[in-house]
Write a protein that holds these residues in place. Structure first.
Motif, PDB file in Angstrom:
ATOM      1  N   ASN A 252       0.685  -1.419  -0.078  1.00 42.61           N
ATOM      2  CA  ASN A 252       0.118  -0.074  -0.126  1.00 42.61           C
ATOM      3  C   ASN A 252       0.888   1.242  -0.145  1.00 42.61           C
ATOM      4  N   ASN A 253       1.739   1.417  -1.047  1.00 45.37           N
ATOM      5  CA  ASN A 253       2.336   2.748  -1.191  1.00 45.37           C
ATOM      6  C   ASN A 253       2.042   3.138  -2.518  1.00 45.37           C
ATOM      7  N   GLY A 254       2.403   4.161  -2.646  1.00 43.80           N
ATOM      8  CA  GLY A 254       1.955   4.775  -4.241  1.00 43.80           C
ATOM      9  C   GLY A 254       1.992   3.928  -5.526  1.00 43.80           C
ATOM     10  N   ALA A 255       3.174   3.202  -5.695  1.00 43.27           N
ATOM     11  CA  ALA A 255       3.097   2.421  -6.828  1.00 43.27           C
ATOM     12  C   ALA A 255       2.395   1.234  -6.749  1.00 43.27           C
ATOM     13  N   THR A 256       2.167   0.367  -5.556  1.00 40.45           N
ATOM     14  CA  THR A 256       1.405  -0.727  -5.707  1.00 40.45           C
ATOM     15  C   THR A 256       0.032  -0.375  -5.566  1.00 40.45           C
ATOM     16  N   ALA A 257      -0.526   0.745  -4.828  1.00 44.75           N
ATOM     17  CA  ALA A 257      -2.042   1.076  -5.096  1.00 44.75           C
ATOM     18  C   ALA A 257      -2.154   1.384  -6.565  1.00 44.75           C
ATOM     19  N   ALA A 258      -1.440   2.190  -7.235  1.00 45.54           N
ATOM     20  CA  ALA A 258      -1.845   2.642  -8.555  1.00 45.54           C
ATOM     21  C   ALA A 258      -1.842   1.358  -9.529  1.00 45.54           C
ATOM     22  N   THR A 259      -1.038   0.300  -9.199  1.00 51.26           N
ATOM     23  CA  THR A 259      -0.819  -1.040 -10.043  1.00 51.26           C
ATOM     24  C   THR A 259      -2.216  -1.843  -9.756  1.00 51.26           C
ATOM     25  N   ALA A 260      -2.266  -1.962  -8.356  1.00 51.20           N
ATOM     26  CA  ALA A 260      -3.851  -2.361  -7.966  1.00 51.20           C
ATOM     27  C   ALA A 260      -4.841  -2.259  -8.754  1.00 51.20           C
ATOM     28  N   PHE A 261      -4.989  -0.653  -8.752  1.00 56.16           N
ATOM     29  CA  PHE A 261      -6.129  -0.231  -9.551  1.00 56.16           C
ATOM     30  C   PHE A 261      -6.115  -0.660 -10.997  1.00 56.16           C
ATOM     31  N   ASP A 262      -4.903  -0.563 -11.819  1.00 56.91           N
ATOM     32  CA  ASP A 262      -4.728  -0.812 -13.084  1.00 56.91           C
ATOM     33  C   ASP A 262      -5.125  -2.266 -13.467  1.00 56.91           C
ATOM     34  N   ILE A 263      -4.954  -3.230 -12.575  1.00 54.23           N
ATOM     35  CA  ILE A 263      -5.135  -4.693 -12.840  1.00 54.23           C
ATOM     36  C   ILE A 263      -6.559  -5.232 -12.580  1.00 54.23           C
ATOM     37  N   LEU A 264      -7.453  -4.391 -11.865  1.00 55.29           N
ATOM     38  CA  LEU A 264      -8.802  -4.841 -11.494  1.00 55.29           C
ATOM     39  C   LEU A 264      -9.683  -5.197 -12.755  1.00 55.29           C
ATOM     40  N   ALA A 265     -10.350  -5.997 -12.457  1.00 55.91           N
ATOM     41  CA  ALA A 265     -11.411  -6.563 -13.391  1.00 55.91           C
ATOM     42  C   ALA A 265     -12.776  -5.434 -13.328  1.00 55.91           C
ATOM     43  N   ILE A 282      -6.156   8.755  -8.748  1.00 53.47           N
ATOM     44  CA  ILE A 282      -7.051   7.803  -9.562  1.00 53.47           C
ATOM     45  C   ILE A 282      -8.234   8.577 -10.398  1.00 53.47           C
ATOM     46  N   PRO A 283      -8.340   7.988 -11.670  1.00 54.01           N
ATOM     47  CA  PRO A 283      -9.188   8.848 -12.253  1.00 54.01           C
ATOM     48  C   PRO A 283     -10.686   8.507 -12.020  1.00 54.01           C
ATOM     49  N   THR A 284     -11.123   9.618 -11.595  1.00 51.16           N
ATOM     50  CA  THR A 284     -12.503   9.385 -10.773  1.00 51.16           C
ATOM     51  C   THR A 284     -13.744   8.882 -11.762  1.00 51.16           C
ATOM     52  N   ALA A 285     -13.495   9.234 -13.165  1.00 48.21           N
ATOM     53  CA  ALA A 285     -14.621   8.647 -14.092  1.00 48.21           C
ATOM     54  C   ALA A 285     -14.534   7.109 -14.139  1.00 48.21           C
ATOM     55  N   MET A 286     -13.191   6.793 -14.199  1.00 46.49           N
ATOM     56  CA  MET A 286     -12.868   5.140 -14.405  1.00 46.49           C
ATOM     57  C   MET A 286     -13.429   4.519 -13.168  1.00 46.49           C
ATOM     58  N   LEU A 287     -13.178   5.271 -11.942  1.00 42.96           N
ATOM     59  CA  LEU A 287     -13.693   4.403 -10.690  1.00 42.96           C
ATOM     60  C   LEU A 287     -15.242   4.184 -10.758  1.00 42.96           C
ATOM     61  N   ALA A 288     -15.985   5.223 -11.394  1.00 47.23           N
ATOM     62  CA  ALA A 288     -17.273   4.993 -11.640  1.00 47.23           C
ATOM     63  C   ALA A 288     -17.463   4.108 -12.652  1.00 47.23           C
ATOM     64  N   LEU A 289     -17.141   4.124 -13.754  1.00 44.16           N
ATOM     65  CA  LEU A 289     -17.479   3.460 -14.947  1.00 44.16           C
ATOM     66  C   LEU A 289     -17.008   1.990 -14.861  1.00 44.16           C
ATOM     67  N   ARG A 290     -15.860   1.818 -14.041  1.00 37.34           N
ATOM     68  CA  ARG A 290     -15.612   0.285 -13.538  1.00 37.34           C
ATOM     69  C   ARG A 290     -16.061  -0.282 -12.316  1.00 37.34           C
ATOM     70  N   MET A 291     -17.101   0.696 -11.762  1.00 35.34           N
ATOM     71  CA  MET A 291     -17.447   0.173 -10.448  1.00 35.34           C
ATOM     72  C   MET A 291     -16.566  -0.333  -9.419  1.00 35.34           C
ATOM     73  N   ILE A 292     -15.515   0.191  -9.337  1.00 38.06           N
ATOM     74  CA  ILE A 292     -14.434  -0.442  -8.603  1.00 38.06           C
ATOM     75  C   ILE A 292     -14.677  -0.024  -7.188  1.00 38.06           C
ATOM     76  N   ARG A 293     -14.524  -1.021  -6.131  1.00 35.66           N
ATOM     77  CA  ARG A 293     -14.606  -0.795  -4.827  1.00 35.66           C
ATOM     78  C   ARG A 293     -13.270  -0.559  -4.224  1.00 35.66           C
ATOM     79  N   ILE A 294     -13.072   0.582  -3.498  1.00 36.89           N
ATOM     80  CA  ILE A 294     -11.871   0.592  -2.750  1.00 36.89           C
ATOM     81  C   ILE A 294     -12.107   0.491  -1.188  1.00 36.89           C
ATOM     82  N   GLU A 295     -11.179  -0.293  -0.455  1.00 36.77           N
ATOM     83  CA  GLU A 295     -11.688  -0.301   1.040  1.00 36.77           C
ATOM     84  C   GLU A 295     -10.609  -0.401   1.808  1.00 36.77           C
ATOM     85  N   GLY A 296     -10.442   0.413   2.755  1.00 32.70           N
ATOM     86  CA  GLY A 296      -9.210   0.289   3.572  1.00 32.70           C
ATOM     87  C   GLY A 296      -9.497  -0.870   4.690  1.00 32.70           C
TER      88      GLY A 296
END
Length: 352
Positions: A252-265, A282-296
């Motif tokens: 959960n640093n900047g690099a791993t979090a960015a990669t995690a977002f990119d590889i999600l279905a 994180i691009p906010t439009a992609m967060l909505a369009l891809r319906m990604i759930r991010i949780e701490g």
């Protein structure tokens, strides 16, 4: 009693002579047998967390009082109980649930002490297990580990529980749906073992160490990816067999979090656990369009710890590598230095 504590703005571990607590009410005093060493301890010694462009979060400013006796992965033997404690007696060996809340807020009333904003976590806000004795504020926080190796059992209170809670947040999934684990240290290895114990098949581990990836395969990872600067997220997706239904990020640093977002279905889940610090855009439009759930995710509940210990007692949960060392100021300092530098395989547990 002897206790090994940190002082503010001082990386040294101090051997202090503190009064031995006397339990009252439902409190229980335990003599420490095992104390695991965790990355959280390194942050407490450093005095805060990296918040990226927002600077450093100071633990002193958040009310953490020093000197602080660290250590929250603790197995002890009951030495003395308060007058109202009835479920344990002298000589009982117990694992301690350290994530203790205020007991009054809605989260605590619902059994979610770890969500309490006024937490009194042992080894963080109250003195922990790098000492001869530890005082637990209520007997309900003691878990019977009969039949388990006490050194491995100690790690269940944090690394085990944290991994178990994170896995709870991503399952159920189809057994062959890719789940990617960032970080194959003690937490990542435990998460892989829990996923396999709960029937999940397609697990991909990502780490900067080939040794850790070898251990991940031993724990049940089907595929692995060696991480490094400038890594192509596509390499991880190809290793996993496609976009990930879920990612659990124990770095959960900047690099791993960015990669995690990119590889999600699409409709994937991103569980952020690690405290290595930084920030991510994180691009906010992609967060909505891809319906990604991010949780701490921060540790877990007492009920989840009981559940995890139950799984361990069935023999279905393989133990992670544990390196035992003597509980002393020198060994606490050495263990924290090694964790800070990185490269520890599994967990270090200090033995009294």
């Amino acid at each position: 009693m002897h206790a090994f504590a940190v002082q503010p703005d001082d990386p040294a571990i101090h051997d202090l002579d503190l009064p031995t607590p006397r339990p009252e009410g439902r409190e229980v005093l335990l003599k420490v047998l095992r104390a695991g060493v965790c990355h959280t301890d390194t942050h407490l010694r450093e005095g805060g967390y990296d918040l990226g462009s927002r600077g450093q979060m100071s633990l002193k400013d958040r009310g953490i009082e020093y000197p602080m006796v660290l250590g929250h992965e603790v197995v002890g033997v009951v030495e003395q109980t308060g007058a109202d404690a009835t479920s344990v007696g002298a000589g009982d060996i117990r694992l301690i649930y350290p994530w203790i809340g205020c007991g009054q807020c809605r989260h605590c009333r619902a059994g979610h002490d770890n969500r309490c904003s006024a937490g009194q976590n042992l080894g963080v806000a109250r003195h922990g297990g790098y000492a001869e004795y530890i005082l637990v504020p209520d007997e309900k926080y003691l878990v019977d580990i009969d039949g388990l190796d006490p050194s491995w059992a100690a790690t269940l209170a944090c690394s085990g529980l944290t991994a178990h809670s994170a896995v709870d947040k991503v399952l159920p999934l189809e057994p062959d749906e890719p789940v990617v684990i960032f970080g194959a240290g003690g937490l990542g290895l435990t998460a892989i073992a829990i996923l396999r114990a709960r029937g999940h098949q397609n697990i991909c581990a990502v780490d900067v160490s080939e040794r850790n990836l070898s251990l991940a395969r031993d724990m049940g990872a089907i595929s692995t990816a060696l991480s490094g600067p400038g890594q192509d997220p596509g390499d991880i997706s190809r290793a996993a067999g496609g976009p990930a239904g879920a990612v659990i990020d124990f770095v959960n640093n900047g690099a791993t979090a960015a990669t995690a977002f990119d590889i999600l279905a699409k409709a994937g889940t991103m569980i952020q656990v690690g405290l290595f610090g930084g920030e991510v855009t994180i691009p906010t439009a992609m967060l909505a369009l891809r319906m990604i759930r991010i949780e701490g995710s921060f540790v877990g509940t007492l009920a989840q710890l009981h559940d995890l210990v139950g799984i361990a007692k069935t023999g279905k949960l393989p133990s992670i590598p544990v390196a035992e060392r003597t509980l002393s100021a020198a060994e606490v300092s050495r263990a924290l230095d090694e964790l800070t530098r990185g490269g520890i395989a599994g967990r270090i547990v200090l033995t009294a």
